[in-house]
Scaffold this active site. Sequence first.
Site, PDB file in Angstrom:
ATOM      1  N   PHE A   1       5.048  -6.619  -0.272  1.00 49.56           N
ATOM      2  CA  PHE A   1       3.622  -6.320  -0.382  1.00 49.56           C
ATOM      3  C   PHE A   1       3.141  -6.600  -1.803  1.00 49.56           C
ATOM      4  O   PHE A   1       3.807  -6.244  -2.764  1.00 49.56           O
ATOM      5  CB  PHE A   1       3.379  -4.838  -0.064  1.00 49.56           C
ATOM      6  CG  PHE A   1       3.663  -4.458   1.360  1.00 49.56           C
ATOM      7  CD1 PHE A   1       2.675  -4.565   2.329  1.00 49.56           C
ATOM      8  CD2 PHE A   1       4.915  -3.976   1.731  1.00 49.56           C
ATOM      9  CE1 PHE A   1       2.924  -4.195   3.643  1.00 49.56           C
ATOM     10  CE2 PHE A   1       5.176  -3.607   3.049  1.00 49.56           C
ATOM     11  CZ  PHE A   1       4.180  -3.713   4.010  1.00 49.56           C
TER      12      PHE A   1
ATOM     13  N   HIS B   1      -0.446   6.982  -5.049  1.00 50.92           N
ATOM     14  CA  HIS B   1      -0.475   5.933  -4.018  1.00 50.92           C
ATOM     15  C   HIS B   1      -0.427   6.706  -2.700  1.00 50.92           C
ATOM     16  O   HIS B   1       0.622   7.195  -2.309  1.00 50.92           O
ATOM     17  CB  HIS B   1       0.751   5.032  -4.208  1.00 50.92           C
ATOM     18  CG  HIS B   1       1.064   4.111  -3.063  1.00 50.92           C
ATOM     19  ND1 HIS B   1       1.127   2.744  -3.207  1.00 50.92           N
ATOM     20  CD2 HIS B   1       1.363   4.351  -1.762  1.00 50.92           C
ATOM     21  CE1 HIS B   1       1.454   2.186  -2.047  1.00 50.92           C
ATOM     22  NE2 HIS B   1       1.606   3.144  -1.147  1.00 50.92           N
TER      23      HIS B   1
ATOM     24  N   ASP C   1       3.871   5.247  -7.621  1.00 47.61           N
ATOM     25  CA  ASP C   1       3.223   4.106  -6.960  1.00 47.61           C
ATOM     26  C   ASP C   1       4.227   3.209  -6.230  1.00 47.61           C
ATOM     27  O   ASP C   1       5.293   2.894  -6.752  1.00 47.61           O
ATOM     28  CB  ASP C   1       2.451   3.258  -7.964  1.00 47.61           C
ATOM     29  CG  ASP C   1       1.668   2.163  -7.256  1.00 47.61           C
ATOM     30  OD1 ASP C   1       1.087   2.444  -6.200  1.00 47.61           O
ATOM     31  OD2 ASP C   1       1.668   1.024  -7.745  1.00 47.61           O
TER      32      ASP C   1
ATOM     33  N   HIS D   1       1.471  -4.128 -12.261  1.00 43.83           N
ATOM     34  CA  HIS D   1       2.931  -4.142 -12.196  1.00 43.83           C
ATOM     35  C   HIS D   1       3.408  -5.323 -13.028  1.00 43.83           C
ATOM     36  O   HIS D   1       3.069  -6.465 -12.715  1.00 43.83           O
ATOM     37  CB  HIS D   1       3.409  -4.291 -10.747  1.00 43.83           C
ATOM     38  CG  HIS D   1       2.984  -3.165  -9.870  1.00 43.83           C
ATOM     39  ND1 HIS D   1       3.781  -2.074  -9.622  1.00 43.83           N
ATOM     40  CD2 HIS D   1       1.821  -2.932  -9.202  1.00 43.83           C
ATOM     41  CE1 HIS D   1       3.129  -1.221  -8.825  1.00 43.83           C
ATOM     42  NE2 HIS D   1       1.932  -1.721  -8.558  1.00 43.83           N
ATOM     43  N   LEU D   2       4.161  -5.057 -14.095  1.00 44.39           N
ATOM     44  CA  LEU D   2       4.637  -6.148 -14.944  1.00 44.39           C
ATOM     45  C   LEU D   2       6.111  -6.461 -14.709  1.00 44.39           C
ATOM     46  O   LEU D   2       6.664  -7.354 -15.342  1.00 44.39           O
ATOM     47  CB  LEU D   2       4.354  -5.848 -16.426  1.00 44.39           C
ATOM     48  CG  LEU D   2       2.873  -5.659 -16.778  1.00 44.39           C
ATOM     49  CD1 LEU D   2       2.686  -5.554 -18.288  1.00 44.39           C
ATOM     50  CD2 LEU D   2       1.990  -6.757 -16.215  1.00 44.39           C
ATOM     51  N   ARG D   3       6.765  -5.729 -13.799  1.00 46.62           N
ATOM     52  CA  ARG D   3       8.089  -6.073 -13.236  1.00 46.62           C
ATOM     53  C   ARG D   3       9.275  -5.962 -14.187  1.00 46.62           C
ATOM     54  O   ARG D   3      10.411  -5.976 -13.734  1.00 46.62           O
ATOM     55  CB  ARG D   3       8.085  -7.482 -12.636  1.00 46.62           C
ATOM     56  CG  ARG D   3       7.062  -7.683 -11.524  1.00 46.62           C
ATOM     57  CD  ARG D   3       7.297  -6.771 -10.347  1.00 46.62           C
ATOM     58  NE  ARG D   3       6.412  -7.071  -9.226  1.00 46.62           N
ATOM     59  CZ  ARG D   3       5.922  -6.138  -8.415  1.00 46.62           C
ATOM     60  NH1 ARG D   3       6.236  -4.855  -8.593  1.00 46.62           N
ATOM     61  NH2 ARG D   3       5.125  -6.466  -7.424  1.00 46.62           N
TER      62      ARG D   3
ATOM     63  N   HIS E   1      -4.001  -0.114 -13.522  1.00 44.92           N
ATOM     64  CA  HIS E   1      -2.973  -0.236 -12.472  1.00 44.92           C
ATOM     65  C   HIS E   1      -2.485  -1.674 -12.341  1.00 44.92           C
ATOM     66  O   HIS E   1      -3.109  -2.494 -11.670  1.00 44.92           O
ATOM     67  CB  HIS E   1      -3.561   0.253 -11.142  1.00 44.92           C
ATOM     68  CG  HIS E   1      -2.539   0.371 -10.047  1.00 44.92           C
ATOM     69  ND1 HIS E   1      -2.652   1.304  -9.051  1.00 44.92           N
ATOM     70  CD2 HIS E   1      -1.406  -0.316  -9.780  1.00 44.92           C
ATOM     71  CE1 HIS E   1      -1.621   1.182  -8.224  1.00 44.92           C
ATOM     72  NE2 HIS E   1      -0.858   0.198  -8.640  1.00 44.92           N
TER      73      HIS E   1
ATOM     74  N   ASP F   1      -4.136  -3.704  -9.365  1.00 40.70           N
ATOM     75  CA  ASP F   1      -2.829  -3.571  -8.708  1.00 40.70           C
ATOM     76  C   ASP F   1      -2.083  -4.909  -8.744  1.00 40.70           C
ATOM     77  O   ASP F   1      -1.407  -5.281  -7.787  1.00 40.70           O
ATOM     78  CB  ASP F   1      -2.985  -3.042  -7.267  1.00 40.70           C
ATOM     79  CG  ASP F   1      -1.669  -2.492  -6.709  1.00 40.70           C
ATOM     80  OD1 ASP F   1      -0.694  -2.375  -7.479  1.00 40.70           O
ATOM     81  OD2 ASP F   1      -1.631  -2.180  -5.499  1.00 40.70           O
TER      82      ASP F   1
ATOM     83  N   HIS G   1      -5.928   2.438  -5.586  1.00 45.11           N
ATOM     84  CA  HIS G   1      -6.282   1.400  -4.597  1.00 45.11           C
ATOM     85  C   HIS G   1      -6.827   1.935  -3.263  1.00 45.11           C
ATOM     86  O   HIS G   1      -6.222   1.741  -2.215  1.00 45.11           O
ATOM     87  CB  HIS G   1      -5.117   0.448  -4.358  1.00 45.11           C
ATOM     88  CG  HIS G   1      -3.745   1.092  -4.223  1.00 45.11           C
ATOM     89  ND1 HIS G   1      -3.483   2.119  -3.358  1.00 45.11           N
ATOM     90  CD2 HIS G   1      -2.579   0.831  -4.864  1.00 45.11           C
ATOM     91  CE1 HIS G   1      -2.209   2.452  -3.461  1.00 45.11           C
ATOM     92  NE2 HIS G   1      -1.647   1.695  -4.369  1.00 45.11           N
TER      93      HIS G   1
HETATM   94 ZN   LIG Z   1       0.398   1.467  -4.664  1.00 48.68          ZN
HETATM   95 ZN   LIG Z   2       0.576  -0.626  -7.418  1.00 46.83          ZN
END
Ligand SMILES: [Zn+2]
Ligand SMILES: [Zn+2]
Length: 448
Positions: free
Chosen positions: A334, A190, A163, A73-75, A71, A316, A243
Amino acid sequence: MSTWQHVVGASRLLDPGSGLDGPGEIWIRDGTIAAITSPGAAAPAEVQPEDQVTVIDSAGTLVTPMFVDIHVHLREPGGEEHETIASGAASALRGGYAVVYTMPNTRPTCDEPQRIAHVNRLAAEAGDVEVISVSALSRGLQGERLVDLEAMAAAGAGGFSDDGAWLADERLAREALRWAARNDVLVMQHCEDFQITGPGVLHECTCVQRRGLPGIPRASEDRAVERDVRLAEEENARLHICHVSTAGAVDAIRRAQARGLPVTGEVTPHHLVLTAEDAVAGGTDFKMKPPLREQEDIDALIEALADGTLAAVATDHAPHSDARKAVGFAGAPFGAIGVETAFCVLYTRLVVPGALSLARLVESLTSSPCTVVGREAPRIAPGAPAQINWIDIETARTVDRETLVSRSHNCPFHGLSLVGWPVASLLGGALRAHFEEIGVRIRTTRQG
Ligand SMILES: [Zn+2]
Ligand SMILES: [Zn+2]
């Protein structure tokens, strides 16, 4: 002629997934582990006189398989000012990760097969860290229409998740779980009831209230987990909870597993060691979803990680630029970055004080997450590709958000003195040093 790497001098080889724990040496032939031998043993019979052997002196470090993060996030695409596939992969490598699963909330959303192909191309250009795309469940993460699940699975989706959002529509969630059960793919939820979250920015508790900030009650997560567990049970589907942050969610997962349901959960390093009070004191780098909770939740999370109720540690990793974070609690996005500090945070804060065994920590970063997503784990075992970490469990280093490799600096562990840093990794045949002054070095090259 073969090219060999001979790993010597480690204080401990530890791969719980392979049942390996103790002193030893590793012989690697052309990028594949050929043999594990006792210290000082003779070379394997396969080593020929004309072969080239490189000795990697491990200088008393802990040697483990490289990690897998299910998990992050590479954007990219769409958020390149925060992170790219290349910068995220480099950040992951520095944290000792060989494989990351990247979530679909990019711009555009990962909801079409060509988006997976695009990420695969960028990842291949970036290097040897494997980047697996998690597909959206619903188009545009809007929760209204499911993606073409079959096409996304065929394109290589490593799982399905909205997510950042929760698939609240019960009819759609049921449909997705039913399809996932039939096709043996994984839904990763999520779990957040946004009606309960409302305008909340941090955990709902007195210290947050005193700051005049709106809180996010535990019920936001607990109710969503309970609904999804019920749907998964009714549809006979595997379900993974992202998470997990509350004692109540841990309890729901534990009860589901006791009934024999294939429900798994992951936990982040920040939820295992930081509280809402830390967030109030620390600023917007501590604002994430779900929010940092209270000590009673942390105690439940640690116990659940230790006993396997929570299978995996996942970071995450959620990069946001300083500019986006510099607007106060109410307006900041967040998320916190995490791949570079995951192991040293958990080693220092959980293993050193005896709250978690080192073996379980390594397992929760290697074989356990791979079991969740159904893939081969990096292993230290004959026949496995050499994907190996060297970890310095002696030297304290201070986390400096400015020197992290990630394009973003939103690290809630800035300023902490930690031990357990991955100092080098072997991936794609090359030994990569993560620090200037590492103990691990290529000592000599010699003929076998
Ligand atoms: Zn999430
Ligand atoms: Zn996430």
